[in-house]
Design a protein around this motif. Structure first.
Motif, PDB file in Angstrom:
ATOM      1  N   GLY A  49     -32.800  42.004  35.187  1.00  0.00           N
ATOM      2  CA  GLY A  49     -33.145  43.221  35.909  1.00  0.00           C
ATOM      3  C   GLY A  49     -34.398  43.043  36.737  1.00  0.00           C
ATOM      4  N   ALA A  50     -35.414  42.429  36.146  1.00  0.00           N
ATOM      5  CA  ALA A  50     -36.667  42.201  36.861  1.00  0.00           C
ATOM      6  C   ALA A  50     -36.448  41.340  38.101  1.00  0.00           C
ATOM      7  N   ALA A  51     -35.500  40.414  38.027  1.00  0.00           N
ATOM      8  CA  ALA A  51     -35.241  39.513  39.146  1.00  0.00           C
ATOM      9  C   ALA A  51     -34.615  40.226  40.340  1.00  0.00           C
ATOM     10  N   ILE A  52     -33.935  41.356  40.111  1.00  0.00           N
ATOM     11  CA  ILE A  52     -33.287  42.062  41.226  1.00  0.00           C
ATOM     12  C   ILE A  52     -33.959  43.405  41.532  1.00  0.00           C
ATOM     13  N   ALA A  53     -34.981  43.747  40.771  1.00  0.00           N
ATOM     14  CA  ALA A  53     -35.698  45.016  40.973  1.00  0.00           C
ATOM     15  C   ALA A  53     -36.559  44.922  42.232  1.00  0.00           C
ATOM     16  N   PRO A  54     -36.957  46.056  42.775  1.00  0.00           N
ATOM     17  CA  PRO A  54     -36.688  47.406  42.282  1.00  0.00           C
ATOM     18  C   PRO A  54     -35.328  47.911  42.745  1.00  0.00           C
ATOM     19  N   CYS A  55     -34.890  48.962  42.083  1.00  0.00           N
ATOM     20  CA  CYS A  55     -33.655  49.639  42.464  1.00  0.00           C
ATOM     21  C   CYS A  55     -34.038  51.062  42.875  1.00  0.00           C
ATOM     22  N   ALA A  56     -33.684  51.436  44.071  1.00  0.00           N
ATOM     23  CA  ALA A  56     -34.019  52.766  44.588  1.00  0.00           C
ATOM     24  C   ALA A  56     -33.160  53.837  43.928  1.00  0.00           C
ATOM     25  N   ARG A  57     -33.674  55.048  43.881  1.00  0.00           N
ATOM     26  CA  ARG A  57     -32.890  56.178  43.363  1.00  0.00           C
ATOM     27  C   ARG A  57     -31.623  56.332  44.208  1.00  0.00           C
ATOM     28  N   THR A  78     -28.173  51.981  37.649  1.00  0.00           N
ATOM     29  CA  THR A  78     -28.390  52.960  38.707  1.00  0.00           C
ATOM     30  C   THR A  78     -29.570  53.834  38.327  1.00  0.00           C
ATOM     31  N   VAL A  79     -30.296  54.270  39.329  1.00  0.00           N
ATOM     32  CA  VAL A  79     -31.481  55.091  39.097  1.00  0.00           C
ATOM     33  C   VAL A  79     -31.196  56.487  39.636  1.00  0.00           C
ATOM     34  N   GLY A  80     -31.070  57.419  38.715  1.00  0.00           N
ATOM     35  CA  GLY A  80     -30.784  58.795  39.088  1.00  0.00           C
ATOM     36  C   GLY A  80     -32.027  59.557  39.491  1.00  0.00           C
ATOM     37  N   PRO A  81     -31.802  60.762  39.999  1.00  0.00           N
ATOM     38  CA  PRO A  81     -32.927  61.593  40.429  1.00  0.00           C
ATOM     39  C   PRO A  81     -33.616  62.281  39.255  1.00  0.00           C
ATOM     40  N   VAL A  82     -34.894  62.511  39.406  1.00  0.00           N
ATOM     41  CA  VAL A  82     -35.629  63.354  38.477  1.00  0.00           C
ATOM     42  C   VAL A  82     -35.470  64.786  38.998  1.00  0.00           C
ATOM     43  N   TRP A  83     -35.036  65.688  38.125  1.00  0.00           N
ATOM     44  CA  TRP A  83     -34.808  67.081  38.520  1.00  0.00           C
ATOM     45  C   TRP A  83     -36.131  67.771  38.827  1.00  0.00           C
ATOM     46  N   LYS A  84     -36.224  68.333  40.011  1.00  0.00           N
ATOM     47  CA  LYS A  84     -37.423  69.073  40.416  1.00  0.00           C
ATOM     48  C   LYS A  84     -37.026  70.433  40.972  1.00  0.00           C
ATOM     49  N   GLY A  85     -35.925  70.984  40.462  1.00  0.00           N
ATOM     50  CA  GLY A  85     -35.491  72.303  40.884  1.00  0.00           C
ATOM     51  C   GLY A  85     -34.254  72.312  41.764  1.00  0.00           C
ATOM     52  N   GLY A  86     -33.832  71.168  42.263  1.00  0.00           N
ATOM     53  CA  GLY A  86     -32.595  71.072  43.016  1.00  0.00           C
ATOM     54  C   GLY A  86     -32.723  71.142  44.521  1.00  0.00           C
ATOM     55  N   ASP A  87     -33.934  71.334  45.032  1.00  0.00           N
ATOM     56  CA  ASP A  87     -34.087  71.452  46.482  1.00  0.00           C
ATOM     57  C   ASP A  87     -34.717  70.207  47.110  1.00  0.00           C
ATOM     58  N   ARG A  88     -34.686  69.097  46.369  1.00  0.00           N
ATOM     59  CA  ARG A  88     -35.237  67.834  46.887  1.00  0.00           C
ATOM     60  C   ARG A  88     -34.160  66.754  46.913  1.00  0.00           C
ATOM     61  N   ASP A  89     -32.966  67.147  47.288  1.00  0.00           N
ATOM     62  CA  ASP A  89     -31.820  66.235  47.408  1.00  0.00           C
ATOM     63  C   ASP A  89     -31.339  65.649  46.090  1.00  0.00           C
ATOM     64  N   GLU A  90     -31.730  66.235  44.965  1.00  0.00           N
ATOM     65  CA  GLU A  90     -31.295  65.701  43.677  1.00  0.00           C
ATOM     66  C   GLU A  90     -29.771  65.626  43.558  1.00  0.00           C
ATOM     67  N   PRO A  91     -29.011  66.668  43.956  1.00  0.00           N
ATOM     68  CA  PRO A  91     -27.552  66.559  43.854  1.00  0.00           C
ATOM     69  C   PRO A  91     -26.980  65.415  44.698  1.00  0.00           C
ATOM     70  N   PHE A 125     -31.982  66.639  34.703  1.00  0.00           N
ATOM     71  CA  PHE A 125     -30.944  67.248  35.539  1.00  0.00           C
ATOM     72  C   PHE A 125     -30.108  68.181  34.664  1.00  0.00           C
ATOM     73  N   PRO A 126     -29.854  69.415  35.102  1.00  0.00           N
ATOM     74  CA  PRO A 126     -29.049  70.337  34.287  1.00  0.00           C
ATOM     75  C   PRO A 126     -27.661  69.742  33.996  1.00  0.00           C
ATOM     76  N   PRO A 127     -27.290  69.622  32.726  1.00  0.00           N
ATOM     77  CA  PRO A 127     -26.037  68.956  32.370  1.00  0.00           C
ATOM     78  C   PRO A 127     -24.792  69.545  33.018  1.00  0.00           C
ATOM     79  N   ASP A 128     -24.705  70.865  33.171  1.00  0.00           N
ATOM     80  CA  ASP A 128     -23.506  71.446  33.778  1.00  0.00           C
ATOM     81  C   ASP A 128     -23.390  71.062  35.247  1.00  0.00           C
ATOM     82  N   ARG A 129     -24.478  71.072  35.969  1.00  0.00           N
ATOM     83  CA  ARG A 129     -24.457  70.663  37.385  1.00  0.00           C
ATOM     84  C   ARG A 129     -24.177  69.170  37.504  1.00  0.00           C
TER      85      ARG A 129
END
Length: 167
Positions: A49-57, A78-91, A125-129
């Motif tokens: 992993g270190a050899a191919i890092a970093p991996c973008a969200r 894969t690197v998922g988004p950190v939930w910050k309310g949903g208005d920062r392109d998280e979906p 991230f909200p599990p239902d969304r």
């Protein structure tokens, strides 16, 4: 057509060609599913992993599975988004995670892939969304992957994923 199924259990013990790791950008391991996969795969996974890092969200990169049991041959990080309310392109970033993982699986020739519930743990991230985004993205993405397994750690997540898959 890709068959999507929901399974409750340990992602490191699946009978799939590849498993998806909900990773951090460094690809060196962390907590939750990331820690479990690194523990089961052994120390060479962190080195690879270190050899191919970093991996973008929203992106995905693959390594060998190392000490994970057969038939697992690949770990797709894969690197998922950190939930910050949903208005920062998280979906959109979360959908990109699922799409990119399928693209990487196709590049590897993987016909079966197990996915965790990306970003629903410590990333908040909200599990239902997240479940709706996962199912919709997996259904709409063209792929040669024949079987996708959505992994649930507990009965509540299994029920949520099952209900989402049925709609």
């Amino acid at each position: 057509m890709t068959v999507i199924e929901v399974v409750q259990g340990d992602i490191t013990r699946q009978d799939t060609d590849a498993i998806v790791n909900a990773a951090n950008e460094s690809l060196r391991g962390g907590g939750g599913v990331d820690g479990a996969i690194h523990w089961a795969a052994g120390p060479r996974l962190a080195e690879a992993g270190a050899a191919i890092a970093p991996c973008a969200r929203g992106d995905a990169k693959a390594t060998p599975a190392f000490d994970l049991p057969a038939p697992i041959r690949h770990v797709i990080h894969t690197v998922g988004p950190v939930w910050k309310g949903g208005d920062r392109d998280e979906p959109a970033v979360l959908a990109s995670c699922y799409r990119r993982c399928l693209e990487v699986a196709d590049e590897l020739g993987a016909r079966s892939v197990a996915f965790p519930a990306i970003s629903t743990g410590i990333f908040g991230f909200p599990p239902d969304r997240a479940a709706r985004i996962a199912v919709d993205t997996l259904r709409s993405t063209r792929t040669s992957v024949e079987r996708v397994r959505l992994m649930a750690f507990d009965p509540k997540t299994r029920a949520l994923l099952t209900a989402t898959l049925q709609t």
